[in-house]
Design a protein around this motif. Structure first.
Motif, PDB file in Angstrom:
ATOM      1  N   ALA A 198       2.480  -1.979  -0.982  1.00 53.66           N
ATOM      2  CA  ALA A 198       1.456  -3.000  -1.244  1.00 53.66           C
ATOM      3  C   ALA A 198       1.376  -3.217  -2.744  1.00 53.66           C
ATOM      4  CB  ALA A 198       0.105  -2.548  -0.691  1.00 53.66           C
ATOM      5  N   SER A 199       0.626  -4.241  -3.160  1.00 50.44           N
ATOM      6  CA  SER A 199       0.412  -4.521  -4.581  1.00 50.44           C
ATOM      7  C   SER A 199      -1.080  -4.693  -4.828  1.00 50.44           C
ATOM      8  CB  SER A 199       1.157  -5.785  -5.010  1.00 50.44           C
ATOM      9  OG  SER A 199       2.558  -5.595  -4.885  1.00 50.44           O
ATOM     10  N   TYR A 200      -1.518  -4.214  -5.988  1.00 50.74           N
ATOM     11  CA  TYR A 200      -2.942  -4.229  -6.329  1.00 50.74           C
ATOM     12  C   TYR A 200      -3.106  -4.643  -7.791  1.00 50.74           C
ATOM     13  CZ  TYR A 200      -3.233  -1.413  -2.075  1.00 50.74           C
ATOM     14  OH  TYR A 200      -3.121  -0.966  -0.789  1.00 50.74           O
ATOM     15  N   ARG A 201      -4.332  -5.032  -8.126  1.00 45.98           N
ATOM     16  CA  ARG A 201      -4.651  -5.387  -9.508  1.00 45.98           C
ATOM     17  C   ARG A 201      -5.044  -4.164 -10.321  1.00 45.98           C
ATOM     18  NH1 ARG A 201      -3.302 -10.489 -11.470  1.00 45.98           N
ATOM     19  NH2 ARG A 201      -3.911 -12.071  -9.996  1.00 45.98           N
ATOM     20  N   ARG A 202      -5.693  -3.180  -9.670  1.00 42.77           N
ATOM     21  CA  ARG A 202      -6.220  -2.023 -10.405  1.00 42.77           C
ATOM     22  C   ARG A 202      -5.783  -0.721  -9.744  1.00 42.77           C
ATOM     23  NH1 ARG A 202     -12.491  -2.779 -10.704  1.00 42.77           N
ATOM     24  NH2 ARG A 202     -12.024  -1.527  -8.922  1.00 42.77           N
ATOM     25  N   ALA A 203      -5.675   0.315 -10.560  1.00 44.60           N
ATOM     26  CA  ALA A 203      -5.232   1.622 -10.062  1.00 44.60           C
ATOM     27  C   ALA A 203      -6.228   2.203  -9.054  1.00 44.60           C
ATOM     28  CB  ALA A 203      -5.035   2.591 -11.225  1.00 44.60           C
ATOM     29  N   GLU A 204      -7.526   1.992  -9.287  1.00 47.74           N
ATOM     30  CA  GLU A 204      -8.538   2.536  -8.372  1.00 47.74           C
ATOM     31  C   GLU A 204      -8.399   1.924  -6.977  1.00 47.74           C
ATOM     32  OE1 GLU A 204      -9.234   0.918 -11.194  1.00 47.74           O
ATOM     33  OE2 GLU A 204     -10.025   2.426 -12.568  1.00 47.74           O
ATOM     34  N   THR A 205      -8.139   0.615  -6.931  1.00 52.96           N
ATOM     35  CA  THR A 205      -7.951  -0.063  -5.649  1.00 52.96           C
ATOM     36  C   THR A 205      -6.674   0.425  -4.980  1.00 52.96           C
ATOM     37  OG1 THR A 205      -8.960  -1.993  -6.689  1.00 52.96           O
ATOM     38  CG2 THR A 205      -7.977  -2.319  -4.537  1.00 52.96           C
ATOM     39  N   ALA A 206      -5.628   0.647  -5.770  1.00 51.24           N
ATOM     40  CA  ALA A 206      -4.371   1.169  -5.223  1.00 51.24           C
ATOM     41  C   ALA A 206      -4.579   2.557  -4.630  1.00 51.24           C
ATOM     42  CB  ALA A 206      -3.304   1.205  -6.313  1.00 51.24           C
ATOM     43  N   GLN A 207      -5.388   3.374  -5.280  1.00 44.76           N
ATOM     44  CA  GLN A 207      -5.671   4.720  -4.768  1.00 44.76           C
ATOM     45  C   GLN A 207      -6.345   4.642  -3.397  1.00 44.76           C
ATOM     46  OE1 GLN A 207      -5.066   8.085  -6.263  1.00 44.76           O
ATOM     47  NE2 GLN A 207      -5.329   8.319  -4.060  1.00 44.76           N
ATOM     48  N   ARG A 208      -7.327   3.724  -3.266  1.00 44.51           N
ATOM     49  CA  ARG A 208      -7.997   3.552  -1.968  1.00 44.51           C
ATOM     50  C   ARG A 208      -7.008   3.050  -0.919  1.00 44.51           C
ATOM     51  NH1 ARG A 208     -12.217   1.691  -5.242  1.00 44.51           N
ATOM     52  NH2 ARG A 208     -11.773  -0.506  -4.809  1.00 44.51           N
ATOM     53  N   GLY A 209      -6.140   2.108  -1.325  1.00 49.16           N
ATOM     54  CA  GLY A 209      -5.134   1.601  -0.393  1.00 49.16           C
ATOM     55  C   GLY A 209      -4.190   2.692   0.083  1.00 49.16           C
ATOM     56  N   TRP A 210      -3.768   3.553  -0.848  1.00 42.92           N
ATOM     57  CA  TRP A 210      -2.884   4.667  -0.493  1.00 42.92           C
ATOM     58  C   TRP A 210      -3.575   5.614   0.477  1.00 42.92           C
ATOM     59  CZ3 TRP A 210       1.717   6.506   0.072  1.00 42.92           C
ATOM     60  CH2 TRP A 210       1.970   7.873   0.083  1.00 42.92           C
ATOM     61  N   ASP A 211      -4.844   5.942   0.196  1.00 44.34           N
ATOM     62  CA  ASP A 211      -5.595   6.846   1.077  1.00 44.34           C
ATOM     63  C   ASP A 211      -5.680   6.275   2.494  1.00 44.34           C
ATOM     64  OD1 ASP A 211      -5.945   8.535  -1.075  1.00 44.34           O
ATOM     65  OD2 ASP A 211      -7.985   7.835  -1.525  1.00 44.34           O
ATOM     66  N   GLU A 212      -5.921   4.958   2.603  1.00 45.20           N
ATOM     67  CA  GLU A 212      -5.998   4.316   3.919  1.00 45.20           C
ATOM     68  C   GLU A 212      -4.650   4.355   4.639  1.00 45.20           C
ATOM     69  OE1 GLU A 212      -7.508   0.371   3.255  1.00 45.20           O
ATOM     70  OE2 GLU A 212      -9.440   1.117   2.497  1.00 45.20           O
ATOM     71  N   LEU A 213      -3.563   4.106   3.889  1.00 44.76           N
ATOM     72  CA  LEU A 213      -2.232   4.138   4.501  1.00 44.76           C
ATOM     73  C   LEU A 213      -1.884   5.539   4.997  1.00 44.76           C
ATOM     74  CD1 LEU A 213      -0.335   1.800   2.032  1.00 44.76           C
ATOM     75  CD2 LEU A 213      -0.572   1.426   4.498  1.00 44.76           C
ATOM     76  N   VAL A 214      -2.265   6.548   4.232  1.00 41.14           N
ATOM     77  CA  VAL A 214      -1.987   7.933   4.642  1.00 41.14           C
ATOM     78  C   VAL A 214      -2.780   8.273   5.895  1.00 41.14           C
ATOM     79  CG1 VAL A 214      -2.291  10.352   3.976  1.00 41.14           C
ATOM     80  CG2 VAL A 214      -1.301   8.735   2.353  1.00 41.14           C
ATOM     81  N   LEU A 215      -4.047   7.800   5.974  1.00 39.54           N
ATOM     82  CA  LEU A 215      -4.847   8.036   7.185  1.00 39.54           C
ATOM     83  C   LEU A 215      -4.216   7.360   8.404  1.00 39.54           C
ATOM     84  CD1 LEU A 215      -8.562   7.727   5.989  1.00 39.54           C
ATOM     85  CD2 LEU A 215      -7.463   9.717   7.009  1.00 39.54           C
ATOM     86  N   GLU A 216      -3.711   6.142   8.192  1.00 37.92           N
ATOM     87  CA  GLU A 216      -3.159   5.376   9.299  1.00 37.92           C
ATOM     88  C   GLU A 216      -1.756   5.820   9.696  1.00 37.92           C
ATOM     89  OE1 GLU A 216      -2.287   0.672  10.404  1.00 37.92           O
ATOM     90  OE2 GLU A 216      -3.368   1.184   8.574  1.00 37.92           O
ATOM     91  N   HIS A 217      -0.945   6.213   8.692  1.00 35.07           N
ATOM     92  CA  HIS A 217       0.464   6.545   8.956  1.00 35.07           C
ATOM     93  C   HIS A 217       0.827   7.918   8.397  1.00 35.07           C
ATOM     94  CE1 HIS A 217       1.015   2.356  10.068  1.00 35.07           C
ATOM     95  NE2 HIS A 217       0.563   1.972   8.887  1.00 35.07           N
ATOM     96  N   GLY A 218      -0.041   8.886   8.591  1.00 29.22           N
ATOM     97  CA  GLY A 218       0.169  10.215   8.019  1.00 29.22           C
ATOM     98  C   GLY A 218       1.501  10.832   8.359  1.00 29.22           C
ATOM     99  N   GLU A 219       1.952  10.633   9.627  1.00 26.60           N
ATOM    100  CA  GLU A 219       3.211  11.250  10.051  1.00 26.60           C
ATOM    101  C   GLU A 219       4.407  10.649   9.325  1.00 26.60           C
ATOM    102  OE1 GLU A 219       2.646   7.594  12.387  1.00 26.60           O
ATOM    103  OE2 GLU A 219       1.335   9.260  11.847  1.00 26.60           O
ATOM    104  N   MET A 220       4.332   9.383   8.942  1.00 31.70           N
ATOM    105  CA  MET A 220       5.445   8.731   8.238  1.00 31.70           C
ATOM    106  C   MET A 220       5.400   8.982   6.734  1.00 31.70           C
ATOM    107  SD  MET A 220       5.782   5.036  10.066  1.00 31.70           S
ATOM    108  CE  MET A 220       4.501   4.857  11.272  1.00 31.70           C
ATOM    109  N   LEU A 221       4.195   9.128   6.185  1.00 32.26           N
ATOM    110  CA  LEU A 221       4.048   9.269   4.735  1.00 32.26           C
ATOM    111  C   LEU A 221       3.818  10.709   4.295  1.00 32.26           C
ATOM    112  CD1 LEU A 221       1.765   6.143   4.133  1.00 32.26           C
ATOM    113  CD2 LEU A 221       4.249   6.306   3.925  1.00 32.26           C
TER     114      LEU A 221
END
Length: 198
Positions: A110-133
């Motif tokens: 994904a792409s984000y404007r700010r590092a803080e938003t990217a961190q939240r996005g990463w956390d959500e992706l890990v929750l959703e796709h933990g087995e892949m990531l």
């Protein structure tokens, strides 16, 4: 090559073919000059500071694999296998190489404007796709998009080959998420978030 050098020293006169050989100049491209500089630096470290070479063992193995893949089938050289240090223990790259592409592969999520938003996005992706990531590291790299400004690309990796990264992308895209295979350059997410928070 060392054996050839010793054999050359043992003879009193070089063979005619050796007299006619000229040293080829390095091509004047950025990548060719970088490869030449790295090879000279590695040769120096291998002789005089082998412990320093150990700190970049993962990158050396990735580079060796990439270079050996250029050889014709059957020309591959057997490389020594040694345990690799943990990536987080590696020193940062020299400033002159900060913009060099990584030898490892990653997946752009994904792409984000700010590092803080990217961190939240990463956390959500890990929750959703933990087995892949699971076990992957997150990195952010800046990119300028014409007419839109600067974005931070969220990448996960590292993968030794594009095929490994592609396999993860195919699984993520099957769930409807965006994914693209990229190099694993960029800064660790934690470093970017900490810098942004200062």
């Amino acid at each position: 090559m060392a054996a050839l050098a010793v054999a050359g020293c043992a003879t009193t006169a070089p063979e005619p073919a050796a007299q006619d050989m000229a040293v080829a100049a390095v091509a004047p491209t950025r990548n060719a000059l970088l490869a030449d500089a790295i090879s000279r630096e590695l040769a120096h470290l291998a002789r005089f500071d082998p412990d320093a070479v150990d700190t970049v063992a993962p990158e050396l193995h990735a580079l060796a694999n990439a270079v050996m893949a250029l050889n014709a089938p059957g020309d591959a050289v057997e490389l020594p296998v040694a345990p690799e240090p943990v990536l987080t223990d590696l020193p940062p790259p020299p400033a002159a190489m900060a913009d060099a592409p990584s030898l490892y592969h990653g997946v752009h999520l994904a792409s984000y404007r700010r590092a803080e938003t990217a961190q939240r996005g990463w956390d959500e992706l890990v929750l959703e796709h933990g087995e892949m990531l699971a076990g992957l590291q997150a990195r952010l790299s800046e990119t300028d998009i014409a007419g839109q400004g600067t974005y931070l690309r969220l990448k996960a990796g590292p993968f030794d080959s594009a095929a490994e990264a592609r396999a993860v992308c195919q699984q993520l895209m099957a769930t409807g998420d965006y994914c693209a295979v990229v190099d694993f350059s960029g800064q660790p997410m934690a470093d970017m978030a900490r810098t942004a928070g200062e």
